[in-house]
Design a protein around this motif. Sequence first.
Motif, PDB file in Angstrom:
ATOM      1  N   ILE A 180       0.850  -1.188   0.000  1.00  0.00           N
ATOM      2  CA  ILE A 180       0.000   0.000   0.000  1.00  0.00           C
ATOM      3  C   ILE A 180       0.886   1.238   0.000  1.00  0.00           C
ATOM      4  O   ILE A 180       2.084   1.150   0.299  1.00  0.00           O
ATOM      5  CB  ILE A 180      -0.925   0.035   1.243  1.00  0.00           C
ATOM      6  CG1 ILE A 180      -0.083  -0.003   2.527  1.00  0.00           C
ATOM      7  CG2 ILE A 180      -1.940  -1.094   1.194  1.00  0.00           C
ATOM      8  CD1 ILE A 180      -0.868   0.206   3.803  1.00  0.00           C
ATOM      9  N   ASN A 182       2.655   4.554   1.442  1.00  0.00           N
ATOM     10  CA  ASN A 182       3.200   4.747   2.785  1.00  0.00           C
ATOM     11  C   ASN A 182       2.581   5.910   3.543  1.00  0.00           C
ATOM     12  O   ASN A 182       2.916   6.125   4.713  1.00  0.00           O
ATOM     13  CB  ASN A 182       4.719   4.923   2.709  1.00  0.00           C
ATOM     14  CG  ASN A 182       5.432   3.592   2.579  1.00  0.00           C
ATOM     15  OD1 ASN A 182       5.231   2.682   3.383  1.00  0.00           O
ATOM     16  ND2 ASN A 182       6.253   3.456   1.549  1.00  0.00           N
ATOM     17  N   SER A 183       1.701   6.659   2.908  1.00  0.00           N
ATOM     18  CA  SER A 183       1.063   7.788   3.580  1.00  0.00           C
ATOM     19  C   SER A 183      -0.181   8.201   2.815  1.00  0.00           C
ATOM     20  O   SER A 183      -0.371   7.829   1.644  1.00  0.00           O
ATOM     21  CB  SER A 183       2.025   8.980   3.665  1.00  0.00           C
ATOM     22  OG  SER A 183       2.287   9.489   2.367  1.00  0.00           O
ATOM     23  N   GLN A 184      -1.025   8.991   3.472  1.00  0.00           N
ATOM     24  CA  GLN A 184      -2.196   9.533   2.785  1.00  0.00           C
ATOM     25  C   GLN A 184      -1.769  10.508   1.694  1.00  0.00           C
ATOM     26  O   GLN A 184      -2.455  10.633   0.667  1.00  0.00           O
ATOM     27  CB  GLN A 184      -3.129  10.230   3.794  1.00  0.00           C
ATOM     28  CG  GLN A 184      -3.759   9.296   4.819  1.00  0.00           C
ATOM     29  CD  GLN A 184      -4.695   8.254   4.214  1.00  0.00           C
ATOM     30  OE1 GLN A 184      -5.036   8.292   3.034  1.00  0.00           O
ATOM     31  NE2 GLN A 184      -5.115   7.295   5.029  1.00  0.00           N
ATOM     32  N   CYS A 187      -1.305   8.552  -1.328  1.00  0.00           N
ATOM     33  CA  CYS A 187      -2.613   8.227  -1.903  1.00  0.00           C
ATOM     34  C   CYS A 187      -3.134   9.388  -2.744  1.00  0.00           C
ATOM     35  O   CYS A 187      -3.612   9.196  -3.870  1.00  0.00           O
ATOM     36  CB  CYS A 187      -3.622   7.913  -0.793  1.00  0.00           C
ATOM     37  SG  CYS A 187      -3.419   6.313   0.008  1.00  0.00           S
ATOM     38  N   VAL A 201      -3.886   2.438   4.851  1.00  0.00           N
ATOM     39  CA  VAL A 201      -2.802   3.370   5.191  1.00  0.00           C
ATOM     40  C   VAL A 201      -2.995   3.902   6.608  1.00  0.00           C
ATOM     41  O   VAL A 201      -2.061   3.981   7.404  1.00  0.00           O
ATOM     42  CB  VAL A 201      -2.731   4.519   4.165  1.00  0.00           C
ATOM     43  CG1 VAL A 201      -1.719   5.577   4.603  1.00  0.00           C
ATOM     44  CG2 VAL A 201      -2.360   3.974   2.787  1.00  0.00           C
ATOM     45  N   LYS A 205       0.035   2.515   8.760  1.00  0.00           N
ATOM     46  CA  LYS A 205       1.108   3.505   8.671  1.00  0.00           C
ATOM     47  C   LYS A 205       0.969   4.651   9.672  1.00  0.00           C
ATOM     48  O   LYS A 205       1.616   5.687   9.537  1.00  0.00           O
ATOM     49  CB  LYS A 205       1.192   4.064   7.246  1.00  0.00           C
ATOM     50  CG  LYS A 205       1.353   3.003   6.156  1.00  0.00           C
ATOM     51  CD  LYS A 205       2.547   2.082   6.412  1.00  0.00           C
ATOM     52  CE  LYS A 205       3.870   2.819   6.350  1.00  0.00           C
ATOM     53  NZ  LYS A 205       5.010   1.884   6.529  1.00  0.00           N
ATOM     54  N   ASN A 216       5.237  -3.357   5.535  1.00  0.00           N
ATOM     55  CA  ASN A 216       4.720  -2.993   4.208  1.00  0.00           C
ATOM     56  C   ASN A 216       5.712  -3.365   3.108  1.00  0.00           C
ATOM     57  O   ASN A 216       5.985  -2.590   2.201  1.00  0.00           O
ATOM     58  CB  ASN A 216       4.402  -1.490   4.147  1.00  0.00           C
ATOM     59  CG  ASN A 216       3.595  -1.095   2.919  1.00  0.00           C
ATOM     60  OD1 ASN A 216       2.841  -1.894   2.379  1.00  0.00           O
ATOM     61  ND2 ASN A 216       3.759   0.131   2.464  1.00  0.00           N
TER      62      ASN A 216
END
Length: 308
Positions: A180, A182-184, A187, A201, A205, A216
């Motif tokens: 996924i 590693n952070s919003q 995203c 996330v 995370k 991850n």
Amino acid sequence: MKSITFKNRLWTVAADIRFPKDFDESRQYPAIICAHPISSCKEQTSGAIYGEKLAEQGFITLAFDASTQGASGGEPRFSEDPSLRVEDFRCAVDYLVTLPYVDESRIGVLGVCGGGGYAVNAAMTERRIKAVGTVVAANYGRIMREGDMSADAALKTLEAIGKQRTAEARGADPLVVTYIPNSQAECEQAGIRDVDVMQAVDYYKTPRGQQPGSPNQLRFTSVAPALGWDAFFLAERLLTQPLHIVVGGGAPGAFGSFRDGFDLFDRARSGDKTLQVVEGATHYDLYDQPGPVAKALEQLVPFFRKHL
């Protein structure tokens, strides 16, 4: 709680075993193997949430790190190979039957997300497992085959894996990718709006669920076996144990656990099978959020008490 290890082939699998209140070694107890999601570890939802809650209800619980992941041994590291994951369950049963305070006729399994798919698959050929519970169970093979949802997603991935294996055979470093973002922020940069990915996330995370044993990381070439694997294959013939399936009734996401839950229910041969929809709960709400988890346990606890 006690940290222990058991063997799978030539390496050790790390696990945490939890005991009921007022545990008495001279008695025998039912035991439940708790299996973590893909990319997860025993310190997260499988052990710290469901393993802990079920131990409070009188069960011995065993939450383990998958082979090649977390504190468990095995190579290559960060592999997600279904055959290894399923064998971990058999080896966990092997360990439990050596404990004088475990009733070998009352061993069950509870799997969360991908761990639910593996739990189902293991129970089909491990008859010492007497009852199966799943929480947002996901069929890892289906997820990998769907990939980017294009018609030839699986074939494109297999071609890429073949090229990577060739490169590694010729001396290239192993390719380790992430499950996924590693952070919003990542995203947002990628334009990802899917509820499952964004909540993954948030769970993995951030301090909400982040653990060292869940870094991850995925060995890319280990994806190949999953692309030819179906967690529920032969459930129509071999899955006869009592089965309780928990899915979330909230917004469905890319991981597809809602539809997998109904698919499993339809396919399972189990004469005693139930499907519970926790209304309003998303996939990740059922990992650790008190309300949805309590709703799941309202039916999981009596299910296991009845069948173990």
